[in-house]
Design a protein around this motif. Structure first.
Motif, short mmCIF file in Angstrom:
data_model
loop_
_atom_site.label_atom_id
_atom_site.label_comp_id
_atom_site.label_asym_id
_atom_site.label_seq_id
_atom_site.Cartn_x
_atom_site.Cartn_y
_atom_site.Cartn_z
N LYS A 6 41.29 3.89 14.98
CA LYS A 6 42.63 3.47 14.56
C LYS A 6 43.64 4.60 14.72
O LYS A 6 44.78 4.37 15.12
CB LYS A 6 42.62 3.00 13.11
CG LYS A 6 41.94 1.68 12.92
CD LYS A 6 42.00 1.23 11.48
CE LYS A 6 41.26 -0.08 11.30
NZ LYS A 6 41.34 -0.56 9.92
N LEU A 7 43.22 5.82 14.44
CA LEU A 7 44.10 6.98 14.61
C LEU A 7 44.47 7.17 16.08
O LEU A 7 45.63 7.43 16.41
CB LEU A 7 43.42 8.23 14.06
CG LEU A 7 44.23 9.52 14.15
CD1 LEU A 7 45.48 9.42 13.30
CD2 LEU A 7 43.39 10.70 13.72
N ILE A 8 43.49 7.02 16.96
CA ILE A 8 43.76 7.14 18.40
C ILE A 8 44.66 6.00 18.86
O ILE A 8 45.56 6.21 19.69
CB ILE A 8 42.44 7.19 19.19
CG1 ILE A 8 41.67 8.45 18.83
CG2 ILE A 8 42.71 7.17 20.69
CD1 ILE A 8 40.27 8.51 19.41
N ALA A 9 44.47 4.81 18.33
CA ALA A 9 45.31 3.67 18.70
C ALA A 9 46.76 3.90 18.25
O ALA A 9 47.71 3.61 18.99
CB ALA A 9 44.77 2.39 18.09
N ILE A 10 46.94 4.45 17.07
CA ILE A 10 48.29 4.75 16.58
C ILE A 10 48.93 5.83 17.45
O ILE A 10 50.11 5.74 17.82
CB ILE A 10 48.25 5.15 15.10
CG1 ILE A 10 47.89 3.95 14.24
CG2 ILE A 10 49.58 5.75 14.65
CD1 ILE A 10 47.58 4.28 12.80
N LEU A 11 48.15 6.85 17.80
CA LEU A 11 48.66 7.90 18.68
C LEU A 11 49.07 7.35 20.04
O LEU A 11 50.08 7.75 20.60
CB LEU A 11 47.59 8.99 18.86
CG LEU A 11 47.97 10.15 19.77
CD1 LEU A 11 49.13 10.94 19.18
CD2 LEU A 11 46.76 11.04 20.00
N THR A 12 48.30 6.40 20.55
CA THR A 12 48.63 5.76 21.83
C THR A 12 49.97 5.04 21.75
O THR A 12 50.83 5.20 22.62
CB THR A 12 47.53 4.77 22.24
OG1 THR A 12 46.29 5.47 22.29
CG2 THR A 12 47.81 4.15 23.58
N VAL A 13 50.17 4.27 20.70
CA VAL A 13 51.41 3.51 20.55
C VAL A 13 52.62 4.44 20.38
O VAL A 13 53.66 4.24 21.01
CB VAL A 13 51.30 2.53 19.35
CG1 VAL A 13 52.64 1.91 19.02
CG2 VAL A 13 50.28 1.46 19.65
N VAL A 14 52.46 5.46 19.56
CA VAL A 14 53.57 6.40 19.34
C VAL A 14 53.89 7.16 20.62
O VAL A 14 55.06 7.36 20.96
CB VAL A 14 53.23 7.35 18.17
CG1 VAL A 14 54.24 8.47 18.06
CG2 VAL A 14 53.15 6.58 16.87
N SER A 15 52.87 7.56 21.36
CA SER A 15 53.10 8.30 22.60
C SER A 15 53.81 7.46 23.64
O SER A 15 54.76 7.90 24.28
CB SER A 15 51.77 8.80 23.16
OG SER A 15 51.16 9.69 22.27
#
Length: 75
Positions: A3-12
């Motif tokens: 989930k943390l990586i998914a959030i980082l993907t969206v923010v990036s």
């Protein structure tokens, strides 16, 4: 962690599109501001691709869900 990586993907990717749009369409910016927006867009792109690849690592496609049939072995 996923989930943390998914959030980082969206923010990036959001940063990439936002700063890329600013860099391409803004009219009253100085060269320094355009360079900053371009660098931030590039950073967002690289981070987004890296996070996406980390998220997709190890994922397999379920061929039966796609109704894919393997060729039958003859012999």
């Amino acid at each position: 962690m996923q989930k943390l990586i998914a959030i980082l993907t969206v923010v990036s990717w959001s940063g990439f599109w936002s700063f890329g749009y600013i860099a391409l369409t803004a009219t009253n910016l100085t060269d320094q501001q355009i360079l900053t927006a371009t660098c931030l867009a590039g950073l967002g792109f690289l981070t987004g691709v890296g996070a996406y690849l980390a998220l997709a690592k190890g994922q397999t496609i379920n061929n039966t869900a796609l109704r894919f049939q393997h060729a039958q072995l003859e012999g």
